[in-house]
Design a protein around this motif. Sequence first.
Motif, PDB file in Angstrom:
ATOM      1  N   ALA A  12       2.863  14.534  -2.466  1.00 38.52           N
ATOM      2  CA  ALA A  12       2.562  13.204  -1.923  1.00 38.52           C
ATOM      3  C   ALA A  12       1.057  13.032  -1.699  1.00 38.52           C
ATOM      4  CB  ALA A  12       3.328  12.982  -0.631  1.00 38.52           C
ATOM      5  N   LYS A  13       0.513  11.927  -2.167  1.00 40.35           N
ATOM      6  CA  LYS A  13      -0.919  11.662  -2.050  1.00 40.35           C
ATOM      7  C   LYS A  13      -1.280  11.010  -0.712  1.00 40.35           C
ATOM      8  CE  LYS A  13      -1.382  11.004  -7.045  1.00 40.35           C
ATOM      9  NZ  LYS A  13      -1.687  10.027  -8.135  1.00 40.35           N
ATOM     10  N   ASN A  14      -0.308  10.438  -0.055  1.00 38.64           N
ATOM     11  CA  ASN A  14      -0.582   9.697   1.175  1.00 38.64           C
ATOM     12  C   ASN A  14      -0.181  10.465   2.421  1.00 38.64           C
ATOM     13  OD1 ASN A  14      -1.641   7.398  -0.181  1.00 38.64           O
ATOM     14  ND2 ASN A  14       0.448   6.749  -0.670  1.00 38.64           N
ATOM     15  N   GLU A  15      -0.725  10.040   3.556  1.00 36.11           N
ATOM     16  CA  GLU A  15      -0.546  10.762   4.821  1.00 36.11           C
ATOM     17  C   GLU A  15       0.808  10.523   5.460  1.00 36.11           C
ATOM     18  OE1 GLU A  15      -3.262   9.296   7.770  1.00 36.11           O
ATOM     19  OE2 GLU A  15      -2.900   7.196   7.236  1.00 36.11           O
ATOM     20  N   TYR A  16       1.491   9.465   5.044  1.00 38.31           N
ATOM     21  CA  TYR A  16       2.763   9.112   5.663  1.00 38.31           C
ATOM     22  C   TYR A  16       3.835   9.038   4.580  1.00 38.31           C
ATOM     23  CZ  TYR A  16       5.756   7.174   9.308  1.00 38.31           C
ATOM     24  OH  TYR A  16       6.752   7.002  10.241  1.00 38.31           O
ATOM     25  N   ILE A  17       5.019   9.598   4.872  1.00 42.84           N
ATOM     26  CA  ILE A  17       6.068   9.704   3.863  1.00 42.84           C
ATOM     27  C   ILE A  17       7.341   9.038   4.360  1.00 42.84           C
ATOM     28  CG2 ILE A  17       7.491  11.273   2.505  1.00 42.84           C
ATOM     29  CD1 ILE A  17       5.255  13.318   2.627  1.00 42.84           C
ATOM     30  N   LEU A  18       7.890   8.171   3.525  1.00 42.11           N
ATOM     31  CA  LEU A  18       9.147   7.485   3.803  1.00 42.11           C
ATOM     32  C   LEU A  18      10.205   8.070   2.873  1.00 42.11           C
ATOM     33  CD1 LEU A  18       9.531   3.572   3.967  1.00 42.11           C
ATOM     34  CD2 LEU A  18      11.379   5.137   3.458  1.00 42.11           C
ATOM     35  N   PHE A  19      11.286   8.573   3.452  1.00 41.98           N
ATOM     36  CA  PHE A  19      12.363   9.189   2.672  1.00 41.98           C
ATOM     37  C   PHE A  19      13.530   8.217   2.504  1.00 41.98           C
ATOM     38  CE2 PHE A  19      10.038  12.658   4.558  1.00 41.98           C
ATOM     39  CZ  PHE A  19       9.995  13.631   3.567  1.00 41.98           C
ATOM     40  N   THR A  20      14.038   8.172   1.277  1.00 36.63           N
ATOM     41  CA  THR A  20      15.210   7.354   1.014  1.00 36.63           C
ATOM     42  C   THR A  20      15.956   7.951  -0.171  1.00 36.63           C
ATOM     43  OG1 THR A  20      16.011   5.083   0.724  1.00 36.63           O
ATOM     44  CG2 THR A  20      14.048   5.726  -0.517  1.00 36.63           C
ATOM     45  N   ASP A  21      17.066   7.331  -0.536  1.00 41.67           N
ATOM     46  CA  ASP A  21      17.895   7.861  -1.619  1.00 41.67           C
ATOM     47  C   ASP A  21      17.985   6.865  -2.769  1.00 41.67           C
ATOM     48  OD1 ASP A  21      18.478  10.288  -0.425  1.00 41.67           O
ATOM     49  OD2 ASP A  21      20.205   9.499   0.661  1.00 41.67           O
ATOM     50  N   ASP A  70       0.839  -1.203   0.000  1.00 42.77           N
ATOM     51  CA  ASP A  70       0.000   0.000   0.000  1.00 42.77           C
ATOM     52  C   ASP A  70       0.877   1.257   0.000  1.00 42.77           C
ATOM     53  OD1 ASP A  70      -2.246   1.505  -0.077  1.00 42.77           O
ATOM     54  OD2 ASP A  70      -3.081   0.797   1.826  1.00 42.77           O
ATOM     55  N   PHE A  71       1.575   1.454  -1.114  1.00 46.18           N
ATOM     56  CA  PHE A  71       2.464   2.608  -1.239  1.00 46.18           C
ATOM     57  C   PHE A  71       2.587   3.035  -2.695  1.00 46.18           C
ATOM     58  CE2 PHE A  71       5.330  -0.872  -2.201  1.00 46.18           C
ATOM     59  CZ  PHE A  71       6.299  -0.346  -3.032  1.00 46.18           C
ATOM     60  N   SER A  94      11.084   8.240   8.208  1.00 45.53           N
ATOM     61  CA  SER A  94       9.701   8.459   7.777  1.00 45.53           C
ATOM     62  C   SER A  94       8.986   9.349   8.773  1.00 45.53           C
ATOM     63  CB  SER A  94       8.958   7.132   7.618  1.00 45.53           C
ATOM     64  OG  SER A  94       8.976   6.370   8.817  1.00 45.53           O
ATOM     65  N   ALA A  95       7.976  10.074   8.271  1.00 48.37           N
ATOM     66  CA  ALA A  95       7.257  11.029   9.099  1.00 48.37           C
ATOM     67  C   ALA A  95       5.881  11.282   8.502  1.00 48.37           C
ATOM     68  CB  ALA A  95       8.043  12.340   9.194  1.00 48.37           C
ATOM     69  N   TRP A  96       5.007  11.885   9.305  1.00 51.57           N
ATOM     70  CA  TRP A  96       3.669  12.244   8.835  1.00 51.57           C
ATOM     71  C   TRP A  96       3.752  13.506   7.990  1.00 51.57           C
ATOM     72  CZ3 TRP A  96       0.022   8.657   9.571  1.00 51.57           C
ATOM     73  CH2 TRP A  96       0.264   7.706  10.570  1.00 51.57           C
ATOM     74  N   LYS A  97       3.058  13.500   6.870  1.00 51.38           N
ATOM     75  CA  LYS A  97       3.059  14.657   5.973  1.00 51.38           C
ATOM     76  C   LYS A  97       2.614  15.916   6.707  1.00 51.38           C
ATOM     77  CE  LYS A  97       1.171  16.404   1.616  1.00 51.38           C
ATOM     78  NZ  LYS A  97       0.377  16.110   0.384  1.00 51.38           N
ATOM     79  N   SER A  98       1.625  15.794   7.561  1.00 48.41           N
ATOM     80  CA  SER A  98       1.112  16.967   8.292  1.00 48.41           C
ATOM     81  C   SER A  98       2.181  17.597   9.178  1.00 48.41           C
ATOM     82  CB  SER A  98      -0.103  16.579   9.129  1.00 48.41           C
ATOM     83  OG  SER A  98       0.218  15.540  10.046  1.00 48.41           O
ATOM     84  N   ASP A  99       3.039  16.775   9.783  1.00 46.57           N
ATOM     85  CA  ASP A  99       4.127  17.308  10.609  1.00 46.57           C
ATOM     86  C   ASP A  99       5.172  18.018   9.750  1.00 46.57           C
ATOM     87  OD1 ASP A  99       3.031  16.398  12.987  1.00 46.57           O
ATOM     88  OD2 ASP A  99       4.090  14.483  12.916  1.00 46.57           O
ATOM     89  N   LEU A 100       5.472  17.448   8.592  1.00 43.83           N
ATOM     90  CA  LEU A 100       6.462  18.048   7.693  1.00 43.83           C
ATOM     91  C   LEU A 100       5.983  19.402   7.177  1.00 43.83           C
ATOM     92  CD1 LEU A 100       7.274  14.768   5.769  1.00 43.83           C
ATOM     93  CD2 LEU A 100       8.862  15.967   7.281  1.00 43.83           C
ATOM     94  N   ILE A 101       4.703  19.487   6.862  1.00 49.16           N
ATOM     95  CA  ILE A 101       4.139  20.756   6.394  1.00 49.16           C
ATOM     96  C   ILE A 101       4.102  21.773   7.529  1.00 49.16           C
ATOM     97  CG2 ILE A 101       1.995  21.837   5.588  1.00 49.16           C
ATOM     98  CD1 ILE A 101       1.561  19.368   3.832  1.00 49.16           C
ATOM     99  N   ALA A 102       3.833  21.305   8.743  1.00 45.28           N
ATOM    100  CA  ALA A 102       3.733  22.205   9.901  1.00 45.28           C
ATOM    101  C   ALA A 102       5.041  22.932  10.191  1.00 45.28           C
ATOM    102  CB  ALA A 102       3.286  21.427  11.134  1.00 45.28           C
ATOM    103  N   ILE A 103       6.187  22.347   9.798  1.00 48.36           N
ATOM    104  CA  ILE A 103       7.483  23.004  10.020  1.00 48.36           C
ATOM    105  C   ILE A 103       8.038  23.617   8.729  1.00 48.36           C
ATOM    106  CG2 ILE A 103       8.012  21.489  11.979  1.00 48.36           C
ATOM    107  CD1 ILE A 103      10.087  20.117  10.069  1.00 48.36           C
ATOM    108  N   ASN A 104       7.233  23.581   7.653  1.00 50.04           N
ATOM    109  CA  ASN A 104       7.591  24.176   6.356  1.00 50.04           C
ATOM    110  C   ASN A 104       8.660  23.385   5.609  1.00 50.04           C
ATOM    111  OD1 ASN A 104       6.969  26.071   4.395  1.00 50.04           O
ATOM    112  ND2 ASN A 104       8.491  27.550   5.102  1.00 50.04           N
ATOM    113  N   GLY A 105       8.743  22.077   5.892  1.00 46.69           N
ATOM    114  CA  GLY A 105       9.618  21.199   5.119  1.00 46.69           C
ATOM    115  C   GLY A 105      11.098  21.472   5.293  1.00 46.69           C
TER     116      GLY A 105
END
Length: 275
Positions: free
Chosen positions: A85-94, A33-34, A188-199
């Motif tokens: 990102a379309k989903n609520e949770y974001i996983l970052f990798t390289d 589911d990603f 990984s982090a919640w999209k809402s938290d990332l937006i709340a700190i301005n990325g």
Amino acid sequence: MVLPKITVIIATYNKVDWLKKVLYGYSMQTYKDFDIIIADDGSTEETKQVIDTFKLNYPVNITHAWHEDKGYRRQKILNEAILAAKNEYILFTDGDCIPRKDFIETHAKYAEKGYFLSGGYCKLNMDLSEIISENDIKSHNSFDVKWLQSKGELGSKNKLKLSVKDSLANFLDVVTPTGATFNNCNSSAWKSDLIAINGYDERMQYGGPDRELGERLINFGVKTKQIRYKAICLHLDHARGYKTKESLDRNLAIRAEVKKLNLKWTNFGMIKDNN
């Protein structure tokens, strides 16, 4: 327990041979589911062609987010990917980190509101990085300690990370002296938290922009959770021509200010402060 839908953001720049291996890894995930956004800091047409080929027959949706190459602007394209990102949770990798088959499942399993997850990596030398093939990834040989040792040199720390499972991995994540920092290759982090700190702070060059984002998340009240020994990826070797003392010093100064002033928001992120 309902696990979150995940958007995986993969940062890349002109390294198609490594990106192919990474995409083979994400095609074999146990958690389905990603979707994927490839955040491309201005690669040439070759990268687009590779991504387009994968998109033709890939188990999940891939979006290619690209901007023109105007020097190192990785944080800018990452911010654009977060917003897309379309989903609520974001996983970052390289684009040089091959995920084990349970990589996304682990992040989904341990995701919790009010937290970000901090993973680690197994850094391979160039010989091992080059020798790993599509078949090795799809057969999971590339995560087998004996197989890796038969092909090249593997450090003791990597042997441990690749060998431990379940309760021992949990124990090591509790007792490890390594801090649970935000690492762009495996966090990984919640999209809402990332937006709340301005990325991401787009002033930052190579050397700690992901750590700085994590420090502002913590200042915002987000706690950390260590999954260093549970969420495993192989970090392929590469040169770092963009690493300079000037960029490192500048980044350290920005991080020092974040710490001193307990900053949560950057004026140089997704939303720009023009005042």
